[in-house]
Enzyme design. Structure first.
Site, mmCIF file in Angstrom:
data_model
loop_
_atom_site.group_PDB
_atom_site.id
_atom_site.type_symbol
_atom_site.label_atom_id
_atom_site.label_comp_id
_atom_site.label_asym_id
_atom_site.label_seq_id
_atom_site.Cartn_x
_atom_site.Cartn_y
_atom_site.Cartn_z
ATOM 1 N N ASP A 98 0.823 -1.204 0.000
ATOM 2 C CA ASP A 98 0.000 0.000 0.000
ATOM 3 C C ASP A 98 0.862 1.260 0.000
ATOM 4 O OD1 ASP A 98 0.920 -0.522 2.591
ATOM 5 O OD2 ASP A 98 -1.040 -0.277 3.551
ATOM 6 N N ASP A 101 6.910 3.964 3.552
ATOM 7 C CA ASP A 101 7.065 5.132 4.419
ATOM 8 C C ASP A 101 8.546 5.211 4.802
ATOM 9 O OD1 ASP A 101 6.034 7.207 6.107
ATOM 10 O OD2 ASP A 101 5.931 5.827 7.782
ATOM 11 N N GLY A 103 10.387 2.720 4.946
ATOM 12 C CA GLY A 103 11.011 1.682 4.118
ATOM 13 C C GLY A 103 11.537 0.513 4.933
ATOM 14 N N LYS A 129 6.139 7.747 0.256
ATOM 15 C CA LYS A 129 6.468 8.982 0.984
ATOM 16 C C LYS A 129 7.981 9.088 1.036
ATOM 17 C CE LYS A 129 2.823 8.868 4.541
ATOM 18 N NZ LYS A 129 2.647 8.590 5.979
ATOM 19 N N ARG A 163 -10.157 1.496 5.758
ATOM 20 C CA ARG A 163 -9.516 0.748 4.664
ATOM 21 C C ARG A 163 -10.410 0.715 3.428
ATOM 22 N NH1 ARG A 163 -4.999 -2.069 6.555
ATOM 23 N NH2 ARG A 163 -5.129 -2.849 8.673
HETATM 24 P P1 IMP Z 1 7.509 1.573 6.850
HETATM 25 O O1 IMP Z 1 8.167 0.347 7.393
HETATM 26 O O2 IMP Z 1 7.750 2.781 7.713
HETATM 27 O O3 IMP Z 1 7.817 1.857 5.401
HETATM 28 O O4 IMP Z 1 5.961 1.353 7.049
HETATM 29 C C1 IMP Z 1 5.190 0.780 6.125
HETATM 30 C C2 IMP Z 1 3.854 0.444 6.713
HETATM 31 O O5 IMP Z 1 3.410 1.424 7.664
HETATM 32 C C3 IMP Z 1 2.820 0.464 5.614
HETATM 33 O O6 IMP Z 1 2.765 -0.783 4.957
HETATM 34 C C4 IMP Z 1 1.566 0.821 6.362
HETATM 35 O O7 IMP Z 1 0.986 -0.326 6.896
HETATM 36 C C5 IMP Z 1 2.047 1.722 7.485
HETATM 37 N N1 IMP Z 1 1.900 3.151 7.114
HETATM 38 C C6 IMP Z 1 2.874 4.020 6.820
HETATM 39 N N2 IMP Z 1 2.388 5.240 6.527
HETATM 40 C C7 IMP Z 1 1.041 5.126 6.613
HETATM 41 C C8 IMP Z 1 -0.046 6.050 6.394
HETATM 42 O O8 IMP Z 1 0.097 7.235 6.044
HETATM 43 N N3 IMP Z 1 -1.298 5.542 6.591
HETATM 44 C C9 IMP Z 1 -1.536 4.258 6.956
HETATM 45 N N4 IMP Z 1 -0.549 3.363 7.158
HETATM 46 C C10 IMP Z 1 0.723 3.792 6.995
HETATM 47 MG MG MG Z 2 1.332 -2.213 4.783
#
Ligand code: IMP
Ligand code: MG
Length: 181
Positions: A98, A101, A103, A129, A163
């Site tokens: 989805d 963020d 990563g 992002k 969702r």
């Molecule tokens: P990362 O490990 O920080 O890249 O986080 C990724 C996960 O965090 C995504 O797969 C989402 O489940 C959650 N996430 C990150 N940003 C958002 C957001 O803006 N809305 C909802 N879920 C988010």
């Molecule tokens: Mg996710």
């Protein structure tokens, strides 16, 4: 927390972009089959819509990982909640997420999946992002680059809600009457 949701990307915008990515993947994988690995739960809506728009043969598998942390931030410590049903060996795999963020979740996941010997491994995310990135994750297909806001809809949740919104929205926290957020 009390909040409302403002539309950031309409259903039409999201659908149009998914069609473009589907067409791109169909071109890139001409003569091959693609194995889509959907990251639950957020990736489900995007995976289904994308799969419908890919014209080469598609197989699907699902994986659920949980990243320890608060509701809105991931810690980088990832636990497999549900593993894939099928082996990846020799397959042309696209991981469908989805949002990327920080990563952290994806860099962990991709390393792990790489060890399973796929013929190729790519990453497709509906939202990215880039400002928030703390690890080096190569995204092969991106729907939209988005600002650093908390987003919901099209699979993304806030506290397991929203969702099912057919668009991408931004969570706006309402000020309480006593002035507290
Ligand atoms: P990362 O490990 O920080 O890249 O986080 C990724 C996960 O965090 C995504 O797969 C989402 O489940 C959650 N996430 C990150 N940003 C958002 C957001 O803006 N809305 C909802 N879920 C988010
Ligand atoms: Mg996710």
């Amino acid at each position: 927390m009390k909040h409302h949701v403002e539309v950031l990307l309409t259903e039409e915008q999201v659908d149009a972009r998914i069609s473009e990515i589907g067409a791109q993947i169909s071109r890139d994988y001409e003569g091959k089959e693609v194995h889509l690995v959907c990251v639950l739960k957020g990736g489900t809506f995007f995976t289904c819509e994308l799969a419908k728009r890919i014209s080469v043969p598609v197989s699907l598998d699902f994986m659920s990982v949980s990243s320890y942390g608060s509701d809105t931030k991931s810690s980088g410590v990832v636990r497999i909640v549900k593993d894939l049903d099928e082996p990846l060996r020799g397959k042309d795999v696209i991981v469908v997420e989805d949002i990327v963020d920080s990563g952290r979740t994806l860099s962990y996941l991709l390393e792990m999946l790489k060890d399973r010997g796929p013929a190729s491994l790519k990453l497709c995310t509906l939202l990215d992002k880039p400002e928030r990135r703390v690890t080096d994750v190569k995204v092969d297909y991106t729907g939209f680059r988005v600002p650093d806001e908390f987003l919901v809809g099209y699979g993304l949740d806030y506290d397991q809600k929203h969702r099912n919104l057919p668009y991408i929205g931004k969570v706006v926290f309402d000020k309480q009457e006593d002035g507290k957020e």
